[in-house]
Design a protein around this motif. Structure first.
Motif, PDB file in Angstrom:
ATOM      1  N   ARG A  42      15.324 -33.329  15.947  1.00 44.22           N
ATOM      2  CA  ARG A  42      14.807 -32.305  16.855  1.00 44.22           C
ATOM      3  C   ARG A  42      15.170 -30.915  16.330  1.00 44.22           C
ATOM      4  O   ARG A  42      16.170 -30.719  15.670  1.00 44.22           O
ATOM      5  CB  ARG A  42      15.401 -32.483  18.252  1.00 44.22           C
ATOM      6  N   ASN A  43      14.330 -29.954  16.667  1.00 44.14           N
ATOM      7  CA  ASN A  43      14.614 -28.558  16.338  1.00 44.14           C
ATOM      8  C   ASN A  43      14.889 -28.339  14.856  1.00 44.14           C
ATOM      9  O   ASN A  43      15.832 -27.661  14.477  1.00 44.14           O
ATOM     10  CB  ASN A  43      15.792 -28.052  17.178  1.00 44.14           C
ATOM     11  N   SER A  44      14.054 -28.928  14.034  1.00 43.40           N
ATOM     12  CA  SER A  44      14.191 -28.644  12.605  1.00 43.40           C
ATOM     13  C   SER A  44      12.812 -28.539  11.969  1.00 43.40           C
ATOM     14  O   SER A  44      12.595 -28.996  10.868  1.00 43.40           O
ATOM     15  CB  SER A  44      15.012 -29.741  11.930  1.00 43.40           C
ATOM     16  N   ILE A  45      11.912 -27.908  12.681  1.00 38.94           N
ATOM     17  CA  ILE A  45      10.551 -27.775  12.160  1.00 38.94           C
ATOM     18  C   ILE A  45      10.445 -26.517  11.311  1.00 38.94           C
ATOM     19  O   ILE A  45      10.795 -25.422  11.752  1.00 38.94           O
ATOM     20  CB  ILE A  45       9.517 -27.711  13.302  1.00 38.94           C
ATOM     21  N   VAL A  46       9.986 -26.670  10.084  1.00 38.95           N
ATOM     22  CA  VAL A  46       9.729 -25.529   9.208  1.00 38.95           C
ATOM     23  C   VAL A  46       8.235 -25.407   9.002  1.00 38.95           C
ATOM     24  O   VAL A  46       7.477 -26.364   9.166  1.00 38.95           O
ATOM     25  CB  VAL A  46      10.386 -25.659   7.812  1.00 38.95           C
ATOM     26  N   SER A  47       7.817 -24.220   8.597  1.00 36.77           N
ATOM     27  CA  SER A  47       6.390 -23.995   8.368  1.00 36.77           C
ATOM     28  C   SER A  47       5.970 -24.522   7.008  1.00 36.77           C
ATOM     29  O   SER A  47       4.849 -24.958   6.819  1.00 36.77           O
ATOM     30  CB  SER A  47       6.097 -22.499   8.437  1.00 36.77           C
ATOM     31  N   GLU A  48       6.889 -24.421   6.055  1.00 38.95           N
ATOM     32  CA  GLU A  48       6.571 -24.816   4.685  1.00 38.95           C
ATOM     33  C   GLU A  48       7.691 -25.726   4.235  1.00 38.95           C
ATOM     34  O   GLU A  48       8.847 -25.303   4.193  1.00 38.95           O
ATOM     35  CB  GLU A  48       6.506 -23.535   3.834  1.00 38.95           C
ATOM     36  N   GLY A  49       7.361 -26.974   3.899  1.00 42.22           N
ATOM     37  CA  GLY A  49       8.388 -27.964   3.610  1.00 42.22           C
ATOM     38  C   GLY A  49       9.287 -27.622   2.444  1.00 42.22           C
ATOM     39  O   GLY A  49      10.468 -27.935   2.436  1.00 42.22           O
ATOM     40  N   ARG A  50       8.730 -26.936   1.465  1.00 42.03           N
ATOM     41  CA  ARG A  50       9.507 -26.633   0.263  1.00 42.03           C
ATOM     42  C   ARG A  50      10.431 -25.442   0.517  1.00 42.03           C
ATOM     43  O   ARG A  50       9.984 -24.382   0.913  1.00 42.03           O
ATOM     44  CB  ARG A  50       8.544 -26.283  -0.878  1.00 42.03           C
ATOM     45  N   PRO A  51      11.721 -25.622   0.258  1.00 43.93           N
ATOM     46  CA  PRO A  51      12.618 -24.466   0.376  1.00 43.93           C
ATOM     47  C   PRO A  51      12.269 -23.443  -0.708  1.00 43.93           C
ATOM     48  O   PRO A  51      11.804 -23.810  -1.789  1.00 43.93           O
ATOM     49  CB  PRO A  51      14.012 -25.055   0.124  1.00 43.93           C
ATOM     50  N   PRO A  52      12.524 -22.169  -0.430  1.00 45.42           N
ATOM     51  CA  PRO A  52      12.205 -21.160  -1.442  1.00 45.42           C
ATOM     52  C   PRO A  52      13.055 -21.365  -2.692  1.00 45.42           C
ATOM     53  O   PRO A  52      14.201 -21.809  -2.610  1.00 45.42           O
ATOM     54  CB  PRO A  52      12.559 -19.836  -0.747  1.00 45.42           C
ATOM     55  N   PHE A  53      12.460 -21.067  -3.830  1.00 42.40           N
ATOM     56  CA  PHE A  53      13.150 -21.139  -5.132  1.00 42.40           C
ATOM     57  C   PHE A  53      13.622 -22.565  -5.453  1.00 42.40           C
ATOM     58  O   PHE A  53      14.612 -22.748  -6.157  1.00 42.40           O
ATOM     59  CB  PHE A  53      14.376 -20.200  -5.170  1.00 42.40           C
ATOM     60  N   GLU A  54      12.941 -23.563  -4.937  1.00 42.61           N
ATOM     61  CA  GLU A  54      13.391 -24.936  -5.195  1.00 42.61           C
ATOM     62  C   GLU A  54      13.244 -25.298  -6.670  1.00 42.61           C
ATOM     63  O   GLU A  54      14.052 -26.032  -7.228  1.00 42.61           O
ATOM     64  CB  GLU A  54      12.595 -25.921  -4.334  1.00 42.61           C
TER      65      GLU A  54
END
Lengths: 321, 736
Positions: B85-97
């Motif tokens: 719960r409460n872990s929804i991101v807009s873009e699955g890839r973290p930045p600078f992955e």
């Protein structure tokens, strides 16, 4: 934006190096500096120069200092009463905040809104001669149908200059070789093979004044700007008309177009059709057709040809009614 | 207990004064000592990978504190996703992955410097070499078969019914990419103290953001504090965190000082979502008198390579109109563009543009009045579930709106209504949006200074949540709004709802009401226990609180005692109660929706190809209105946005490099003041008996749904041109 040196000019006799720029209202220059399109190593602020007055000329015209703000010029009593087309053009441009900063001289030198010119990651012959023109087969809905070349089809964005073109304004410039006067009609250049050169000013020249000739009694004028939304958008097509009607005939008319040309576009072809003729829709349509005869549509801007004709016809109808 | 007249009255928003005087602190307004500035470097290619990043020039520039990129950014994690719960991101890839580039305008580095200007200058001097692949930017370039639908619905036998229908329409309707563009750009100030991080943010969900940040940075949930007291609107773009939030936190951790990152307007077009294009193939079959026999609605939308976002444009189709045979299907196509995200009225907004446009095409074919065909196919119950509507007064929306716009004077012929140079056209569109109430906690405190405080970890994104919470406390306690403090926008408060999907009001109202009732109960109890209280020894059950005074039920409030006196007598600072409420108890037995009707009048001057909206009338069936002014403001703004959707908005990507070419407010045009005519908004104000005590449904989305089809029908009425590809452009109309 790159770091730059800032100085203030105290007299109009300032010589500029190639890497320097004059700063007046800053509404074009600073905008382009933020995009790294303009990267002067130094800017010379000319706002302290005594060029901020509108004065009558001995022959009954108006002398407008290069630093007169667009808002002040638009709301000047003489401009509103006698040079209506100019007031209307100024008020149709930008936003109140921008008009409060933008100056007369700066507006004449306003740079294009071409998307490709404004992004340094694109090639652009205007920015980097010889690099190419992505607008030719890009998204060119806002681009020019008159005066373009295979090197550049960017429109000149000014409304003010279009009105001044119809008013036969004269640009006064001062440089190392002294002062000179340039009829606005001869001021702008079409891109041809040198789209980086937009006007005849020498690098060291500074616009000091613009003079507007006296208009004959009974002259009427109007500026009509057509665009998608009602405010704060550059013209898709606009028309400035200054006309003197005697009886039912047009004695003298000046027509200039905005939004469709690579420079503020005076149409002597349209004027020639109308002079001496009755002020009648058929003649207006013939004039409009003459104005757009040489127009070359690109993929997305073909409608501008018809739109410019409509602007001419409606403006003539309104101003001769 | 009866609901007091303060509910639904025209109370000025309680945070209004702060906003108009500049006292409201938005994300970057928070004064943080020693803050450094992060300037992003974004990709200038649409697809490929970073071959080399040369930082040497930038690093040596004055004031530069550090430059983050994939090679040095340190650990960053993915969220546990929808399981948690409460872990929804807009873009699955973290930045600078990694070094891959998926879209134009993707962050490839972040330059941090001691001033904003130095950060920007250095960012311009980071040299990135790419290995460039050809980006795929248009759905037409994707040639692989779509395969089975990614989402579908069916009732009856729509294909057969369509084949056999005496009257048919079969058209494709498209909506463009629209970019949210809230006034306040996405922004973060990240401040670390040891292993604790505070983020000053602009978000539609502080609770979810706390969860996401905890997971992506790998720190315990308790160590993450999100502060977002004011939000300069979001329109859906700020529902779930985007990379900028994480970048600020990563940079601040790495550099050991607070870092502020504001997403520049140009990157608002690539890094924080948009409403994706929809391509809608709609087939309608009907009888000669306009009764629908078949509705087939098939939709494709693009998404990015990093998101599964589907623009659920068929979501309303099974519910909206009465029809025995309905089939819908949706597909998603992956392109090299930034990730899309829900934008105000997601799904329904483009979907109802399609469906209502198709219905208008049917009306045109049958020579039927657009309003009549809507009434002809009026759904008395939800035919997708068979359930009754909890509350539906759409018919009244149509009739009232028709009366206000003067529909009876509409002459059906194209171009038949004139006013000077203008040809006048009239159109109608239907609004629908699902009503939902979720779970929330709220706390209410009554203090010895005679004030009340209500708090919950929800947000006010300009919609009026501060005021709604205060009004519920005012209703329950009888205190004037001026004596109530609303507190929200802080993850350390009791968890409240996300501000999205028009659910915040319906969700927070019951929690605030329950907490109010609870604390009032405690106060009545106190009155019956306190020495010196006129009600000592009186059964608390026989007491009540009105106008902030405890009194005997059935007696005048003036006979009672102010609650603060009771607290004083007991030397108690405050009583406080927390309540948790869940969904509407009877929700499963009903279909709950907001409804509405938009009427749009346009003027077309064919002599100069000028199209302008002359008047709009909107009638909303949105449950009980809690805060009249902010509710009206919501609908007025939504209709303005609808005019933009109909006539202006369109983000266009250069197919050569996937750049959104009009990524600024001069070139991405929305309605200006001068484009907005007289607008009329009417609320029917019927409480929804199922959604809760107050009968309040959310109203954030509903005002935008249905404006565009009303506008394009009005345009047809004036010009004879049927625009099926938004936005309406003058060059389409010049062909008339």
């Amino acid at each position: 934006m790159q770091a730059f040196r800032y100085t203030q000019a105290k007299t109009v006799d300032v010589a500029l190096d190639p890497g320097q720029r004059f700063l007046a209202g800053g509404t074009t220059l600073v905008d382009l500096m933020k995009l790294n399109v303009e990267t002067p190593h130094s800017v010379v602020d000319i706002n302290l120069l005594p060029l901020d007055r509108v004065e009558p000329t001995p022959d009954g015209g108006l002398k407008v200092g290069a630093l007169v703000r667009n808002s002040d010029l638009a709301n000047h009593a003489d401009v509103k009463a006698r040079y209506t087309v100019l007031s209307e053009a100024l008020l149709s441009g930008a936003s109140p905040q921008l008009r409060n900063m933008a100056t007369t001289g700066g507006n004449l030198l306003q740079r294009t809104r071409c998307y490709y010119y404004r992004d340094i990651n694109y090639a652009c012959n205007k920015r980097e001669p010889g690099s190419g023109c992505p607008a030719q087969d890009g998204f060119n809905r806002i681009h020019a149908v008159l005066g373009g070349s295979d090197q550049c089809v960017a429109t000149h964005p000014s409304d003010m200059a279009v009105a001044m073109m119809a008013l036969e304004a004269v640009v006064h410039a001062k440089g190392a070789k002294g002062e000179r006067q340039i009829a606005l009609e001869n001021f702008y250049l079409t891109p041809g093979t040198t789209p980086d050169k937009e006007n005849v000013l020498e690098p060291d020249e500074l616009i000091t004044y613009v003079t507007l000739p006296r208009l004959a009694a009974g002259t009427r004028s109007h500026y009509l700007k057509l665009r998608d939304r009602a405010q704060y958008e550059f013209a898709l097509a606009s028309a400035a008309v200054v006309v003197q009607v005697e009886g039912s005939r047009i004695r003298r008319v000046r027509i200039a177009l905005g939004g469709v040309g690579t420079k503020p576009w005076r149409s002597k072809e349209a004027e020639a059709v109308l002079e001496g003729k009755p002020a009648h829709t058929k003649n207006f349509e013939a004039a409009a057709a003459a104005a757009m005869r040489g127009a070359k549509p690109l993929k997305y801007n073909g409608f501008k040809i018809e739109l410019a004709k409509q602007a001419i016809v409606r403006t003539l109808s309104m101003v001769t009614a | 207990m009866a609901i007091s007249p303060i509910i639904g009255s025209a109370v000025t928003r309680v945070d209004g004064k702060l906003k108009v005087t500049g006292g409201a602190q938005y994300a970057v307004d928070h004064p943080i000592e020693g803050v450094a500035y992060g300037a992003p470097v974004a990709s200038t290619i649409g697809s490929g990978r970073i071959a080399n990043i040369d930082l040497s020039v930038a690093e040596a520039m004055p004031g530069v504190l550090g430059i983050l990129y994939h090679g040095n950014c340190g650990p960053v994690y993915r969220t546990a996703g929808p399981f948690e719960r409460n872990s929804i991101v807009s873009e699955g890839r973290p930045p600078f992955e990694d070094n891959k580039v998926y879209y134009y305008g993707q962050y490839v580095a972040l330059v941090v410097a001691d001033t904003f200007e130095r950060a920007l200058d250095a960012a311009a001097h980071v040299k990135v070499d790419y290995e460039t692949a050809k980006p795929v930017t248009r759905m037409s370039e994707v040639t692989t078969p779509l395969g089975p639908a990614h989402r579908s619905y069916s009732r009856g036998d729509a294909e057969t019914a369509f084949k056999n229908a005496p009257v048919k329409t079969d058209e494709v309707y498209t909506t463009p990419t629209e970019t949210h563009n809230p006034m306040e750009m996405h922004a973060t100030i990240a401040v670390w103290k040891g292993n604790h991080v505070t983020l000053y943010e602009t978000t539609q969900g502080v609770v979810n953001m706390q969860g996401v940040v905890s997971q992506m940075l790998g720190v315990p949930l308790d160590n993450v504090h999100i502060v977002s007291p004011f939000v300069g609107s979001g329109f859906g773009g700020k529902l779930f965190p985007w990379p900028n939030t994480i970048l600020a936190a990563m940079a601040a951790r790495k550099l050991g000082r607070p870092v502020k990152v504001t997403v520049p307007r140009s990157l608002m077009f690539t890094t924080v979502g948009h409403r994706p294009i929809t391509e809608q193939h709609i087939r309608l079959g009907a009888t000669q008198d306009g009764k629908l026999q078949a509705v087939i609605h098939e939709v494709k939308n693009p998404t990015s390579l990093l998101s599964d976002y589907m623009e659920n444009a068929t979501g309303s189709t099974p519910v909206m109109y009465s029809c025995p045979n309905v089939k819908t299907a949706q597909w998603v196509v992956r392109l090299n563009i930034g990730s899309p995200m829900a934008m105000r009225g997601p799904g329904a907004c483009p979907g109802m543009y399609g469906l209502d446009s198709a219905l208008d095409d049917l009306a045109i074919k049958l020579n039927m009045d657009p309003l009549e065909i809507r009434l002809k196919n009026y759904a008395e119950r939800d035919e997708s579930s068979g359930k009754p509507f909890s509350s539906k007064h759409l018919r009244e929306c149509y009739t009232k709106g028709a009366e206000r716009i003067g529909w009876s004077k509409r002459t059906p012929g194209v171009g038949s209504m004139r006013d000077g140079n203008e040809i006048v056209g009239l159109g109608v569109g239907t609004a629908i949006w699902g009503a939902y109430r979720g779970g929330a906690h709220a706390r209410v405190r009554l203090s010895a200074d005679g004030r009340a405080r209500v708090s919950s970890a929800t947000q006010d994104i300009g919609t009026g949540t501060y005021t709604v919470m205060a009004l519920i406390v005012a209703d329950k306690t009888g205190l004037p709004v001026e004596r109530i403090d609303s507190v929200l926008g802080d993850s350390s408060l009791p968890p409240g709802p996300m501000s999205g999907g028009s659910t915040a009001t319906a969700t927070i109202v019951p929690a605030v009401a329950a907490a109010s009732v609870k604390v009032i109960g405690q106060m009545l109890d106190l009155a019956s226990r306190t020495n010196g209280s006129p009600y000592k020894g009186v059964d608390a059950q026989t007491l009540a609180m009105t106008n902030g005074r405890v009194h005997k039920q059935g007696e005048a409030p003036e006979s009672g005692i102010p609650f603060e006196k009771l607290l004083e007598m007991q030397q108690i600072a405050a009583l406080e109660a927390e309540a948790q409420t869940g969904g509407a108890p009877d929700a499963d037995n009903y279909s709950m929706h907001c409804f509405g009707a938009h009427f749009v009048e346009v003027g077309w001057d064919p002599g100069i190809a000028r199209l302008r909206v002359r008047k709009t009338v909107t009638v909303m069936d949105a449950g009980r209105i809690i805060s009249e002014k902010s509710a009206r403001n919501q609908i007025l703004g939504a209709v303005v946005m609808g005019i933009g959707m109909g006539m202006f908005e369109d983000t266009y990507y250069d197919p050569r490099n996937a750049k959104p070419l009009n990524n600024n407010f001069a070139d991405y045009i929305v309605a200006t003041n001068a484009d907005i005519p007289e607008q009329e908004v009417i609320f029917l104000d019927y409480p929804d008996p199922v959604i809760g005590e107050y009968g309040a449904r959310g109203i954030g989305e509903i005002g935008l749904v249905g404006v565009a089809p009303a506008l394009t029908m009005a345009v047809y009425h004036a010009t004879g041109v049927r625009v099926r590809n938004l936005p309406v452009r003058i060059e389409q109309l010049m062909k008339a």
